[in-house]
Every structure is written in structure tokens, then in C-alpha cells.
Design a protein around this motif. Structure first.
Motif, PDB file in Angstrom:
ATOM      1  N   TRP A   1       0.846  -1.190   0.000  1.00 53.26           N
ATOM      2  CA  TRP A   1       0.000   0.000   0.000  1.00 53.26           C
ATOM      3  C   TRP A   1       0.882   1.240   0.000  1.00 53.26           C
ATOM      4  CZ3 TRP A   1      -5.166  -0.103  -0.607  1.00 53.26           C
ATOM      5  CH2 TRP A   1      -5.794  -1.342  -0.452  1.00 53.26           C
ATOM      6  N   ILE A   2       0.546   2.174  -0.870  1.00 49.38           N
ATOM      7  CA  ILE A   2       1.236   3.462  -0.960  1.00 49.38           C
ATOM      8  C   ILE A   2       0.171   4.535  -0.835  1.00 49.38           C
ATOM      9  CG2 ILE A   2       2.678   4.959  -2.389  1.00 49.38           C
ATOM     10  CD1 ILE A   2       3.540   2.434  -3.909  1.00 49.38           C
ATOM     11  N   THR A   3       0.466   5.563  -0.065  1.00 48.31           N
ATOM     12  CA  THR A   3      -0.489   6.655   0.082  1.00 48.31           C
ATOM     13  C   THR A   3       0.157   7.967  -0.355  1.00 48.31           C
ATOM     14  OG1 THR A   3       0.111   7.170   2.370  1.00 48.31           O
ATOM     15  CG2 THR A   3      -1.589   5.494   2.044  1.00 48.31           C
ATOM     16  N   CYS A   4      -0.678   8.885  -0.788  1.00 44.90           N
ATOM     17  CA  CYS A   4      -0.207  10.235  -1.123  1.00 44.90           C
ATOM     18  C   CYS A   4      -1.396  11.184  -1.044  1.00 44.90           C
ATOM     19  CB  CYS A   4       0.436  10.273  -2.506  1.00 44.90           C
ATOM     20  SG  CYS A   4      -0.674   9.932  -3.885  1.00 44.90           S
ATOM     21  N   ASP A   5      -1.109  12.458  -0.984  1.00 46.75           N
ATOM     22  CA  ASP A   5      -2.173  13.458  -0.983  1.00 46.75           C
ATOM     23  C   ASP A   5      -2.838  13.490  -2.357  1.00 46.75           C
ATOM     24  OD1 ASP A   5      -1.579  14.094   1.624  1.00 46.75           O
ATOM     25  OD2 ASP A   5      -0.590  15.995   1.162  1.00 46.75           O
ATOM     26  N   PRO A   6      -4.141  13.727  -2.396  1.00 46.17           N
ATOM     27  CA  PRO A   6      -4.846  13.745  -3.687  1.00 46.17           C
ATOM     28  C   PRO A   6      -4.305  14.758  -4.689  1.00 46.17           C
ATOM     29  CG  PRO A   6      -6.424  13.605  -1.892  1.00 46.17           C
ATOM     30  CD  PRO A   6      -5.070  13.845  -1.272  1.00 46.17           C
ATOM     31  N   ASP A   7      -3.751  15.869  -4.211  1.00 44.11           N
ATOM     32  CA  ASP A   7      -3.237  16.880  -5.144  1.00 44.11           C
ATOM     33  C   ASP A   7      -1.776  16.663  -5.524  1.00 44.11           C
ATOM     34  OD1 ASP A   7      -2.131  17.565  -2.695  1.00 44.11           O
ATOM     35  OD2 ASP A   7      -2.650  19.691  -2.834  1.00 44.11           O
ATOM     36  N   ASN A   8      -1.187  15.556  -5.071  1.00 43.39           N
ATOM     37  CA  ASN A   8       0.199  15.232  -5.441  1.00 43.39           C
ATOM     38  C   ASN A   8       0.153  14.383  -6.717  1.00 43.39           C
ATOM     39  OD1 ASN A   8       2.835  14.372  -5.694  1.00 43.39           O
ATOM     40  ND2 ASN A   8       3.113  13.989  -3.516  1.00 43.39           N
ATOM     41  N   PHE A   9      -0.027  15.060  -7.835  1.00 46.18           N
ATOM     42  CA  PHE A   9      -0.219  14.365  -9.107  1.00 46.18           C
ATOM     43  C   PHE A   9       1.020  13.601  -9.553  1.00 46.18           C
ATOM     44  CE2 PHE A   9      -3.326  17.849  -9.103  1.00 46.18           C
ATOM     45  CZ  PHE A   9      -4.477  17.076  -9.116  1.00 46.18           C
ATOM     46  N   ALA A  10       2.206  14.089  -9.208  1.00 45.88           N
ATOM     47  CA  ALA A  10       3.435  13.371  -9.566  1.00 45.88           C
ATOM     48  C   ALA A  10       3.495  12.032  -8.831  1.00 45.88           C
ATOM     49  CB  ALA A  10       4.656  14.217  -9.240  1.00 45.88           C
ATOM     50  N   SER A  11       3.149  12.017  -7.557  1.00 48.36           N
ATOM     51  CA  SER A  11       3.169  10.771  -6.797  1.00 48.36           C
ATOM     52  C   SER A  11       2.077   9.822  -7.286  1.00 48.36           C
ATOM     53  CB  SER A  11       2.999  11.051  -5.302  1.00 48.36           C
ATOM     54  OG  SER A  11       3.217   9.875  -4.563  1.00 48.36           O
ATOM     55  N   ARG A  12       0.939  10.357  -7.627  1.00 47.61           N
ATOM     56  CA  ARG A  12      -0.140   9.513  -8.160  1.00 47.61           C
ATOM     57  C   ARG A  12       0.309   8.858  -9.469  1.00 47.61           C
ATOM     58  NH1 ARG A  12      -5.934  12.296  -7.070  1.00 47.61           N
ATOM     59  NH2 ARG A  12      -6.525  10.250  -7.852  1.00 47.61           N
ATOM     60  N   ARG A  13       0.969   9.635 -10.304  1.00 45.91           N
ATOM     61  CA  ARG A  13       1.481   9.104 -11.578  1.00 45.91           C
ATOM     62  C   ARG A  13       2.549   8.037 -11.324  1.00 45.91           C
ATOM     63  NH1 ARG A  13       1.740  13.623 -13.673  1.00 45.91           N
ATOM     64  NH2 ARG A  13       3.875  14.170 -13.170  1.00 45.91           N
ATOM     65  N   THR A  14       3.400   8.264 -10.328  1.00 46.04           N
ATOM     66  CA  THR A  14       4.423   7.282  -9.960  1.00 46.04           C
ATOM     67  C   THR A  14       3.772   5.961  -9.564  1.00 46.04           C
ATOM     68  OG1 THR A  14       6.080   8.889  -9.289  1.00 46.04           O
ATOM     69  CG2 THR A  14       6.175   6.741  -8.214  1.00 46.04           C
ATOM     70  N   CYS A  15       2.767   6.021  -8.719  1.00 47.54           N
ATOM     71  CA  CYS A  15       2.070   4.804  -8.291  1.00 47.54           C
ATOM     72  C   CYS A  15       1.524   4.053  -9.497  1.00 47.54           C
ATOM     73  CB  CYS A  15       0.932   5.151  -7.328  1.00 47.54           C
ATOM     74  SG  CYS A  15       1.490   5.723  -5.711  1.00 47.54           S
ATOM     75  N   GLU A  16       0.879   4.764 -10.386  1.00 49.58           N
ATOM     76  CA  GLU A  16       0.278   4.128 -11.558  1.00 49.58           C
ATOM     77  C   GLU A  16       1.346   3.545 -12.484  1.00 49.58           C
ATOM     78  OE1 GLU A  16      -2.170   7.384 -12.816  1.00 49.58           O
ATOM     79  OE2 GLU A  16      -3.526   7.095 -11.109  1.00 49.58           O
ATOM     80  N   ARG A  17       2.460   4.255 -12.679  1.00 45.82           N
ATOM     81  CA  ARG A  17       3.560   3.734 -13.509  1.00 45.82           C
ATOM     82  C   ARG A  17       4.139   2.446 -12.939  1.00 45.82           C
ATOM     83  NH1 ARG A  17       7.384   8.915 -14.912  1.00 45.82           N
ATOM     84  NH2 ARG A  17       6.228   9.610 -16.741  1.00 45.82           N
ATOM     85  N   ALA A  18       4.120   2.326 -11.609  1.00 45.36           N
ATOM     86  CA  ALA A  18       4.678   1.141 -10.949  1.00 45.36           C
ATOM     87  C   ALA A  18       3.674  -0.012 -10.892  1.00 45.36           C
ATOM     88  CB  ALA A  18       5.145   1.494  -9.541  1.00 45.36           C
ATOM     89  N   GLY A  19       2.452   0.227 -11.373  1.00 48.16           N
ATOM     90  CA  GLY A  19       1.460  -0.839 -11.396  1.00 48.16           C
ATOM     91  C   GLY A  19       0.443  -0.786 -10.277  1.00 48.16           C
ATOM     92  N   ALA A  20       0.465   0.258  -9.478  1.00 45.22           N
ATOM     93  CA  ALA A  20      -0.495   0.384  -8.381  1.00 45.22           C
ATOM     94  C   ALA A  20      -1.834   0.888  -8.915  1.00 45.22           C
ATOM     95  CB  ALA A  20       0.032   1.333  -7.317  1.00 45.22           C
ATOM     96  N   VAL A  21      -2.881   0.505  -8.206  1.00 49.82           N
ATOM     97  CA  VAL A  21      -4.238   0.896  -8.586  1.00 49.82           C
ATOM     98  C   VAL A  21      -4.868   1.659  -7.424  1.00 49.82           C
ATOM     99  CG1 VAL A  21      -6.524   0.036  -9.236  1.00 49.82           C
ATOM    100  CG2 VAL A  21      -4.462  -1.101 -10.104  1.00 49.82           C
ATOM    101  N   LEU A  22      -5.455   2.804  -7.735  1.00 54.39           N
ATOM    102  CA  LEU A  22      -6.144   3.598  -6.714  1.00 54.39           C
ATOM    103  C   LEU A  22      -7.333   2.809  -6.186  1.00 54.39           C
ATOM    104  CD1 LEU A  22      -6.502   6.306  -5.187  1.00 54.39           C
ATOM    105  CD2 LEU A  22      -7.935   7.042  -7.111  1.00 54.39           C
ATOM    106  N   GLN A  23      -7.381   2.634  -4.865  1.00 56.54           N
ATOM    107  CA  GLN A  23      -8.478   1.908  -4.231  1.00 56.54           C
ATOM    108  C   GLN A  23      -9.531   2.858  -3.669  1.00 56.54           C
ATOM    109  OE1 GLN A  23      -8.497  -1.685  -4.304  1.00 56.54           O
ATOM    110  NE2 GLN A  23      -6.951  -1.028  -5.777  1.00 56.54           N
ATOM    111  N   GLU A  24      -9.067   3.963  -3.071  1.00 59.63           N
ATOM    112  CA  GLU A  24      -9.995   4.922  -2.472  1.00 59.63           C
ATOM    113  C   GLU A  24      -9.226   6.152  -2.014  1.00 59.63           C
ATOM    114  OE1 GLU A  24     -11.753   3.484   1.207  1.00 59.63           O
ATOM    115  OE2 GLU A  24      -9.881   2.532   1.778  1.00 59.63           O
ATOM    116  N   ILE A  25      -9.978   7.186  -1.685  1.00 64.28           N
ATOM    117  CA  ILE A  25      -9.434   8.377  -1.040  1.00 64.28           C
ATOM    118  C   ILE A  25     -10.110   8.461   0.319  1.00 64.28           C
ATOM    119  CG2 ILE A  25      -9.219  10.888  -1.120  1.00 64.28           C
ATOM    120  CD1 ILE A  25      -9.250  10.677  -4.193  1.00 64.28           C
ATOM    121  N   VAL A  26      -9.287   8.539   1.372  1.00 66.16           N
ATOM    122  CA  VAL A  26      -9.825   8.527   2.735  1.00 66.16           C
ATOM    123  C   VAL A  26      -9.510   9.844   3.426  1.00 66.16           C
ATOM    124  CG1 VAL A  26      -9.692   6.018   2.969  1.00 66.16           C
ATOM    125  CG2 VAL A  26      -7.745   7.415   3.682  1.00 66.16           C
ATOM    126  N   ASP A  27     -10.363  10.209   4.359  1.00 66.47           N
ATOM    127  CA  ASP A  27     -10.146  11.390   5.184  1.00 66.47           C
ATOM    128  C   ASP A  27      -9.205  11.031   6.332  1.00 66.47           C
ATOM    129  OD1 ASP A  27     -11.909  12.994   3.705  1.00 66.47           O
ATOM    130  OD2 ASP A  27     -13.626  12.293   4.873  1.00 66.47           O
TER     131      ASP A  27
END
Length: 153
Positions: free
Chosen positions: A105-131
Motif C-alpha cells: 500500500w502506498i499513500t499520497c495526498d490527492p493533489d500530489n499528481f506526480a506521486s499519483r502518476r508514480t504509483c500508476e507507472r509502478a502498477g499500483a491501482v487507486l483503491q480509495e481516497i480517505v479522510d
């Protein structure tokens, strides 16, 4: 299968011009709710200084997988946009498997688009956004939500 929290030999972690070098390990600290952690530096061929860092956190408790993530990474600003974090993530997969992880599991802030892109490039799939709970230390530092990405190993 439980996660093995004993540090293991990690071998050569290299992908072309990128290599990960162990900088340190941290034992668990139950008082702070910290798990045993490997700390690696990211290095490029021909450079003495590191270009970033990545951690593998050896735990699977709910606080970690929900908010903190089992992997954390940062790339120095002048080396961002080259895919180094995603490549580094993939280099850690075999070590994570040897520790008993079936998923990470990898987490990042929703507005951290570079980290979100990194996760997706590595094969990770967004499961949810939590408070984040207001009592959480990351909330005190300004974060309000976390994207939760899962990588199946």
C-alpha cells in the motif's frame, strides 16, 4: 502469512543507470507506532550524490496501510519527471515478497499528481481516497486526505 520484520540481505538493486543503496535501517518503535524500515538512497550512474530516497516499511497494521503507506519515496527536484521513483518501487518488489508481502500500500495526498502518476507507472491501482482523522500527525501538517494505492505482488 505474517510480515517478516527482520532485515534481510537485499542484493543488488539496479535498473540500468539507477541503483538503490541501503543508507540505514530503523528498528520498530511501538511507542511512535513505527515499524522496522529500510532506508535506501537512489543513485544514478556517474553521480556521487543521491537523487532521492525510498523506504520499505515492514508492517501491515491498519494505521500504516490506511494512512502512512508501506513505501515512501522522494526524488530531488532537479531529477523529477524521469520515472526514478516508479523504477525504484519496482526494484523493491522482490525484497517485499521475501518479507511475506502479497501486496503493498502506498499513500499520497490527492493533489500530489506526480506521486499519483508514480504509483500508476509502478502498477499500483487507486483503491480509495480517505479522510485523515483530525488527531493524525499528518493532519496537523496540513494533509486532509490520502489516496490509497495497492500493488499486487
Amino acid at each position: 502469512m505474517p510480515i517478516l520484520e527482520t532485515f534481510l540481505p537485499h542484493g543488488r538493486l539496479r535498473d540500468g543507470d539507477l541503483r538503490l543503496r541501503i543508507l540505514s535501517t530503523s528498528p520498530p518503535d511501538p511507542v511512535k507506532n513505527y515499524v522496522a524500515t529500510y532506508h535506501f538512497g537512489m543513485f544514478l550512474e556517474g553521480r556521487r550524490s543521491g537523487v532521492g530516497g525510498i523506504e520499505l516499511r515492514l508492517g501491515d497494521h491498519q494505521h500504516l496501510i490506511r494512512f502512512g503507506g508501506q513505501i515512501g519515496y522522494a526524488v530531488h527536484p532537479d531529477h523529477r519527471g524521469q520515472g526514478l521513483a516508479a523504477r525504484s518501487l519496482r526494484l523493491l518488489f522482490p525484497l517485499a515478497r521475501r518479507h511475506g508481502f502479497a501486496e503493498l500500500w502506498i499513500t499520497c495526498d490527492p493533489d500530489n499528481f506526480a506521486s499519483r502518476r508514480t504509483c500508476e507507472r509502478a502498477g499500483a491501482v487507486l483503491q480509495e481516497i480517505v479522510d485523515l482523522p483530525e488527531t493524525h500527525e499528518m493532519y496537523a501538517r496540513g494533509s486532509r486526505q490520502k489516496c490509497r494505492y495497492r500493488i499486487l505482488l
